[in-house]
Design an enzyme around this catalytic site. Sequence first.
Site, PDB file in Angstrom:
ATOM      1  N   GLY B 472       0.312  13.623   8.545  1.00 41.70           N
ATOM      2  CA  GLY B 472      -1.129  13.784   8.375  1.00 41.70           C
ATOM      3  C   GLY B 472      -1.977  12.537   8.505  1.00 41.70           C
ATOM      4  O   GLY B 472      -3.138  12.619   8.892  1.00 41.70           O
ATOM      5  N   ILE B 636      -7.615  -3.295   9.013  1.00 38.62           N
ATOM      6  CA  ILE B 636      -7.639  -1.845   9.168  1.00 38.62           C
ATOM      7  C   ILE B 636      -7.456  -1.537  10.648  1.00 38.62           C
ATOM      8  O   ILE B 636      -8.255  -1.924  11.496  1.00 38.62           O
ATOM      9  CB  ILE B 636      -8.961  -1.264   8.632  1.00 38.62           C
ATOM     10  CG1 ILE B 636      -9.088  -1.564   7.131  1.00 38.62           C
ATOM     11  CG2 ILE B 636      -9.040   0.238   8.892  1.00 38.62           C
ATOM     12  CD1 ILE B 636      -7.917  -1.095   6.268  1.00 38.62           C
ATOM     13  N   THR B 641      -9.056   7.256  10.691  1.00 36.01           N
ATOM     14  CA  THR B 641      -7.940   7.893   9.985  1.00 36.01           C
ATOM     15  C   THR B 641      -7.658   7.155   8.677  1.00 36.01           C
ATOM     16  O   THR B 641      -7.230   7.766   7.698  1.00 36.01           O
ATOM     17  CB  THR B 641      -6.679   7.956  10.860  1.00 36.01           C
ATOM     18  OG1 THR B 641      -6.379   6.657  11.337  1.00 36.01           O
ATOM     19  CG2 THR B 641      -6.871   8.905  12.024  1.00 36.01           C
ATOM     20  N   GLU B 712      -0.320   5.116  -0.251  1.00 36.36           N
ATOM     21  CA  GLU B 712      -0.107   5.243  -1.698  1.00 36.36           C
ATOM     22  C   GLU B 712      -1.308   4.699  -2.481  1.00 36.36           C
ATOM     23  O   GLU B 712      -1.762   5.331  -3.432  1.00 36.36           O
ATOM     24  CB  GLU B 712       1.167   4.501  -2.132  1.00 36.36           C
ATOM     25  CG  GLU B 712       2.304   4.483  -1.120  1.00 36.36           C
ATOM     26  CD  GLU B 712       2.983   5.819  -0.903  1.00 36.36           C
ATOM     27  OE1 GLU B 712       2.952   6.657  -1.814  1.00 36.36           O
ATOM     28  OE2 GLU B 712       3.540   6.020   0.198  1.00 36.36           O
TER      29      GLU B 712
END
Lengths: 327, 747
Positions: B472, B636, B641, B712
Amino acid sequence: MINFDYLRVTTPKAAVDAIVTNRNAQWIAGGTNLIDLMKKGVVEPQKLVDITNLPLKEIKKTSNKFSIGAMALNSDVADNELVQKEYPLLSLALKAGASQQLRNMATVGGNMMQRTRCPYFYNIDMPCNKRQPGSGCGALKGFNRMHAIFGASDKCIAVHPSDMCVALVTLDATVVVTGPKGERRIPFQDFHRLPGELPQKDNTLERGELITAVELPDQPFKKNVHYLKIRDRSSYAFALVSVAVAIDMQNGKMNQVRLGMGGVAHKPWRLKEAENFLTGKAPSEPVFREAAKLAMRGAKGYGHNNFKLKLGPNTIVEALIKATATS
Amino acid sequence: MRNDLFLDKNEPVPIDRVDGKAKVTGTATYSAEYKVQNMAYGVLVGSTIAKGRIRTIDIKAAEKAPGVLAVITYENAAKLPGYQAGKDPAKPQATGQPLRIFYDNEIFYYDQPIALVIADTFERVLSAARLVKAQYEKVAHETDLETNLEKAKRPTGPRFEDYKRGESDAYKSAAVKIEQQYYHPIEVHNPMEPGSIIATWESDDKLTVYTKTQGVESTQRSIGDAFKMPPENITVNAEHVGGAFGMALRTWPYEIAAVIGAKKIKRPLKLVLHREQMFTNVGHRPETIQKIGLGATADGKLVGLLHEATAETSAYEEFTEATVNISRFLYACPNVTTRYKLVHLNICTPIWMRGPGEATGSFALESAMDELAHELKLDPLDFRIRNHADSDPEKNLPWSSKFVKECYQLGADRIGWKDRKLAPRSRPEGDWLVGYGMGTGAFGAFRSAATIKAELAPDGKLILQCSVNDMGPGTATMMTTVAAKEMGLPVNKIKVEMGNTTLPPGPTQGGSTVTSSVGAAVYDTCVALKEQIAVLASKEGSPFHTAEVHVIKPEDIEFSESGISLKKDSGVKVSYADLLKQNGLASLELTKESKGSQQPYSMYSFSVHFVKLRVHPATGRIKIDHVVSCADAGTIVSQKTAESQMMGGAVGGLGMALMEDMVVDHRFGRPINNNFADYHVPVNADIPAVDVLFVNKKDPFTNPMGSKGLGEIALVGVAPAVANAVFNATGKRIRSLPITLDKLIET
């Protein structure tokens, strides 16, 4: 889920005949509850009689009453302009229930016939007197956060999960049914029953009786209405406690008051004592708090649901404040 | 100062998720959706007891039901060679003997599969499955962590020895201290896509499966171990995964069951778990009871920290997670002790769930930090800054990079932290009480090996292949972004092929490692590809090769969609088509393995979450007004996303804080809310605006892109931020998750 036969009927008579002649047959309308029950093996009808094509979808106003067909969709009733104008409380309650997708499938009759959401009822490995009479009540000493604080018995402490029905009992609706012995009318407050010794019986329908319509009397409750539903998330959750309020204000006083409660009993709960207390008084928080105290008389917690004893009166007060805030 | 903390505005416009259209239009194919010829359908029947033995199991009626092809139980199942050797088909996730499906009559937990019914249609198999009847010899089960705490013991192995830095009891004699217990219930992953597998035996020793997994190679190894087959005889496909959150990090008994079933009927077999089985058979975040002792000097310097956690695991395996580890390094504190224990219960083995360990541990630690800040009458942010760890106090190493202070600043500005009142219950708004809270998250910034095969076609199309898949977060998008930037190619010229064991090896998707591992491999592969192109461009006959210049370096070349040109003189150019043709090549192919190396730095991603909420004390209702999640995750790589991933983590964290709780009725050892109506996760109406802010500073050591993982830290720290905001709003400290309204109602 077991294999089953499927029959589609188009007249109420055919619907009734199909059920009367086969003890293992069951009607299906929107199926938003029945399919779940079948998947879980809670009910295992050998034949489903689909009644969604019955000509019972009409929402109409006649000279002295308002009639909603049993097969009208929850979403259609909620969005109906006449309902919103004449019975805004009903529209509010419907929109507080389930999700848009479910309301698009669910019918008025089906909403009334939905079973409790007690987890012990849904798990066939658990004891449940409603599913299997005599097996015991799993919730009584189990996890009973959602359960009843009014009118329960030691056989069953389940609650009726509907929001719509709370509005209908509050608005003094009448249920029209047809069956092998012909048509009859049941006052809404007598339609659902308390568990007593027979928790397997949710309502007072006889075998083969089909709900054809719900009727509402003419009423003055157009403006000072509110439906307050307290739940664990903002949508798609059953009420922990809900309160339906309909008030007719005249010259700053509460001329007529209707109060109903959901999520607290085996049937949609009507608070007549509190209604009587409020009638004729001017709205104020102390008065509401006194009414809430009256409403909670006889309430009993079973452990996890003890919080409802505090939540209940506070919800009643908030709903009354909100209903009377628009003058 | 502030502007340079945000993403560089000169960066190209962030690209859209490359598989987004396929997903929202339903053309992305998930495991259960593959069309396989002659496929049969299976349904698992579960045990109705939580502990004991099957006395008899009657399958006659089911076998005779219409369309039934087989009913498999321990009595008639072929014993797997991997099981008989006692080998662990799911290593290395947990110590112990994994559940051996259809092996014997032992029952370890409620809903443990006892039979697999197979029929020619889904409807028929559902109906037949109801006819399997078992009789049991019941044994008293244990499912209650609280009443079994005296059985808690340290897990096997040196990793779980008590950790001790300085004195254990130092916090007790500190000027200001707290000592509290924190509770976390069972949470289930429950991705939208249930566990599902289609197993096809192509021949006696060749198997193809489409299955829900976060790592096709790990599934390949696990099935190979169980069946004692060479892994290369097994092809595992899992291109798209409909969410997993850790649930698909191991091969579960249901997958082995399907492979056994397919072998028995000699037909392809599809098995999809029911939603109820997703609660009982594929792990969960373990119920955990934690104790924190925390002490500080009067001016707010931490003196001592004790963090103890006791979690449940199954009766047959030791599942462990790093629940207490965050307390060892998050703050500068001279005296730290952590202890971790397990209690064996009659429940399926837990499995890592997003922010495993850290999410649970940070709820305790970051709640305790807020409690101590309150005792000290300090702003919780200020208190944290006073105890900022400038280097890793556990490993005694410098951080590879750490921008937590920048996260504090960004988030505080965005949420309006200056409006927060120090004293709780100081911001009434009508009938509501407004509060602000924050929590910190951290997770190791790991990198593992990955191999990329790249093929550059004459028309400038680039194909990237790797066995890694995507549950995902947008792995293909990330890979495309890296390659587009490195190769000067537009997005539509790049194609990613993934999620299949026939492709070059890649890592399992877990532990926030994929961008660091696979992204870096794409980067390294592109660098190598550019070097090869430069070599071709240097050859005689190339327009780049002149009397003076015989060697062209990649840095001299401008790479673009149409081909390459010389930076110094754009007139000197060649198309890829011509370059390949000149060298007699149909395309340029390159396969490269890439991995990190040991570095003398401590590498972590960090996050800081801010929550503004309001509580209605009369009814206990909580309304989240605003969430701001700030991440220090290095560079990043794929902005869109990455933002989505952070938002998803925040939503998961809100669910953990406010709703998620799998309730077990210990009298029966059975869950009672194992469905989506009763087990609540947030709906859209519960979620306010979630602002995501990135520090976006390159980490010099993690990988060539300078990225650190995000998956996480998106969730770790959200739950304590909510609990702390509830305290700030109401003055009530809720130490037991979830924070449901009954805990907040006032009369």
